[in-house]
Design a protein around this motif. Structure first.
Motif, short mmCIF file in Angstrom:
data_model
loop_
_atom_site.label_atom_id
_atom_site.label_comp_id
_atom_site.label_asym_id
_atom_site.label_seq_id
_atom_site.Cartn_x
_atom_site.Cartn_y
_atom_site.Cartn_z
N UNK A 4 0.82 -1.22 0.00
CA UNK A 4 0.00 0.00 0.00
C UNK A 4 0.85 1.26 0.00
N UNK A 5 2.01 1.20 0.68
CA UNK A 5 2.84 2.40 0.76
C UNK A 5 3.83 2.51 -0.40
N UNK A 6 3.87 1.47 -1.22
CA UNK A 6 4.82 1.45 -2.34
C UNK A 6 4.53 2.60 -3.28
N UNK A 7 5.57 3.32 -3.60
CA UNK A 7 5.43 4.43 -4.53
C UNK A 7 6.21 4.11 -5.79
N UNK A 8 5.62 4.31 -6.93
CA UNK A 8 6.33 4.15 -8.19
C UNK A 8 7.16 5.40 -8.42
N UNK A 9 8.08 5.37 -9.35
CA UNK A 9 8.88 6.56 -9.61
C UNK A 9 8.04 7.78 -9.97
N UNK A 10 6.86 7.58 -10.52
CA UNK A 10 6.01 8.72 -10.88
C UNK A 10 5.31 9.29 -9.66
N UNK A 11 5.50 8.63 -8.49
CA UNK A 11 4.90 9.15 -7.27
C UNK A 11 3.50 8.63 -7.02
N UNK A 42 15.00 7.32 -9.23
CA UNK A 42 13.58 7.57 -8.89
C UNK A 42 13.01 6.42 -8.08
N UNK A 43 13.33 5.20 -8.45
CA UNK A 43 12.87 4.04 -7.68
C UNK A 43 13.43 4.10 -6.25
N UNK A 44 14.71 4.39 -6.12
CA UNK A 44 15.34 4.44 -4.81
C UNK A 44 14.76 5.57 -3.97
N UNK A 45 14.55 6.73 -4.59
CA UNK A 45 13.95 7.86 -3.88
C UNK A 45 12.53 7.56 -3.43
N UNK A 46 11.87 6.67 -4.15
CA UNK A 46 10.50 6.28 -3.80
C UNK A 46 10.48 5.19 -2.73
N UNK A 47 11.65 4.72 -2.33
CA UNK A 47 11.70 3.77 -1.23
C UNK A 47 12.04 2.33 -1.58
N UNK A 48 12.46 2.08 -2.81
CA UNK A 48 12.84 0.71 -3.16
C UNK A 48 14.09 0.31 -2.40
N UNK A 49 14.16 -0.95 -2.04
CA UNK A 49 15.28 -1.48 -1.28
C UNK A 49 16.48 -1.70 -2.20
N UNK A 50 17.62 -1.03 -1.95
CA UNK A 50 18.79 -1.23 -2.82
C UNK A 50 19.37 -2.64 -2.73
N UNK A 51 18.91 -3.42 -1.75
CA UNK A 51 19.39 -4.79 -1.57
C UNK A 51 18.32 -5.83 -1.90
N UNK A 52 17.34 -5.44 -2.67
CA UNK A 52 16.28 -6.35 -3.10
C UNK A 52 16.91 -7.57 -3.76
N UNK A 53 16.40 -8.74 -3.43
CA UNK A 53 16.92 -9.97 -4.03
C UNK A 53 15.90 -10.48 -5.04
N UNK A 54 16.39 -10.77 -6.23
CA UNK A 54 15.54 -11.24 -7.32
C UNK A 54 15.75 -12.73 -7.54
N UNK A 55 15.23 -13.19 -8.68
CA UNK A 55 15.45 -14.58 -9.06
C UNK A 55 16.94 -14.88 -9.05
N UNK A 56 17.28 -16.05 -8.64
CA UNK A 56 18.67 -16.51 -8.55
C UNK A 56 19.50 -15.70 -7.56
N UNK A 57 18.82 -14.91 -6.71
CA UNK A 57 19.51 -14.15 -5.69
C UNK A 57 20.18 -12.88 -6.16
N UNK A 58 19.96 -12.51 -7.41
CA UNK A 58 20.60 -11.30 -7.93
C UNK A 58 20.07 -10.07 -7.22
#
Length: 183
Positions: A4-11, A42-58
């Motif tokens: 719910x609190x997730x913000x996209x780069x467009x705000x 923009x993603x980082x400023x919106x609160x995305x985790x710089x250590x997000x883990x994706x498929x295969x742990x990337x």
């Protein structure tokens, strides 16, 4: 961070844009993979985790560095990306740039605290990757940063053994010298 609190780069919230959390995560990771620094910021400023883990742990940092994106890596590190995170196979960002021979990215990672001798799942260190792929300048940089040429992988090989196996006799001699100097 909640959906719910997730913000996209467009705000706008994720729900109001029609994107799912998984889609937003994928767009963020793709921005890192593609080196789209402005979008990544923009993603980082919106609160995305710089250590997000994706498929295969990337992580975003692993993706950015493996694909040669210095500015994206610099941004991620400035926003808190951990330089030593490992993917599912135990590879770090430094291992990827050692394999590729990307000196500026290796220097950036080392300057930002990357541990030089983290082995992957089969015991190979960044130095071993540099040696295996003939990245002599990278091997020397890693040695200067404190890499150990005497560590052994899962097959019992160290960096000297790998250099000799690849026919890099001068590099093998340099590795031996570095090993005796550090002993």
């Amino acid at each position: 961070m909640t959906d719910e609190s997730m913000q996209t780069p467009a705000g706008q919230g994720a729900a109001s844009t029609g994107f799912t959390r998984d889609q937003v995560d994928a767009l963020f990771l793709n921005a890192a993979r593609e080196g789209q620094t402005d979008l990544l910021a923009r993603f980082l400023d919106a609160g995305m985790d710089p250590n997000l883990r994706a498929e295969k742990g990337y992580t975003p940092l692993i993706l950015a560095t493996y694909n040669g994106h210095l500015d994206a890596a610099r941004l991620l590190l400035a926003k808190g990306a951990a330089p030593d995170q490992q993917d599912e196979k135990g590879a770090t960002a430094l291992a990827g740039v050692a394999f590729k021979g990307d000196m500026p990215l290796a220097r950036l990672l080392l300057e930002n605290g990357a541990t030089v001798d983290i082995p992957n799942a089969v015991g190979r260190t960044p130095l071993m990757f540099a040696v295996m792929f003939g990245r002599e300048d990278m091997a020397r940089l890693l040695l200067q940063a404190g890499a150990s040429p005497s560590l052994r992988d899962g097959e019992g090989q160290n960096a000297v053994d790998l250099a000799l196996r690849q026919g890099y006799t001068v590099l093998a001699q340099d590795l031996r010298k570095a090993d005796t100097a550090s002993a």
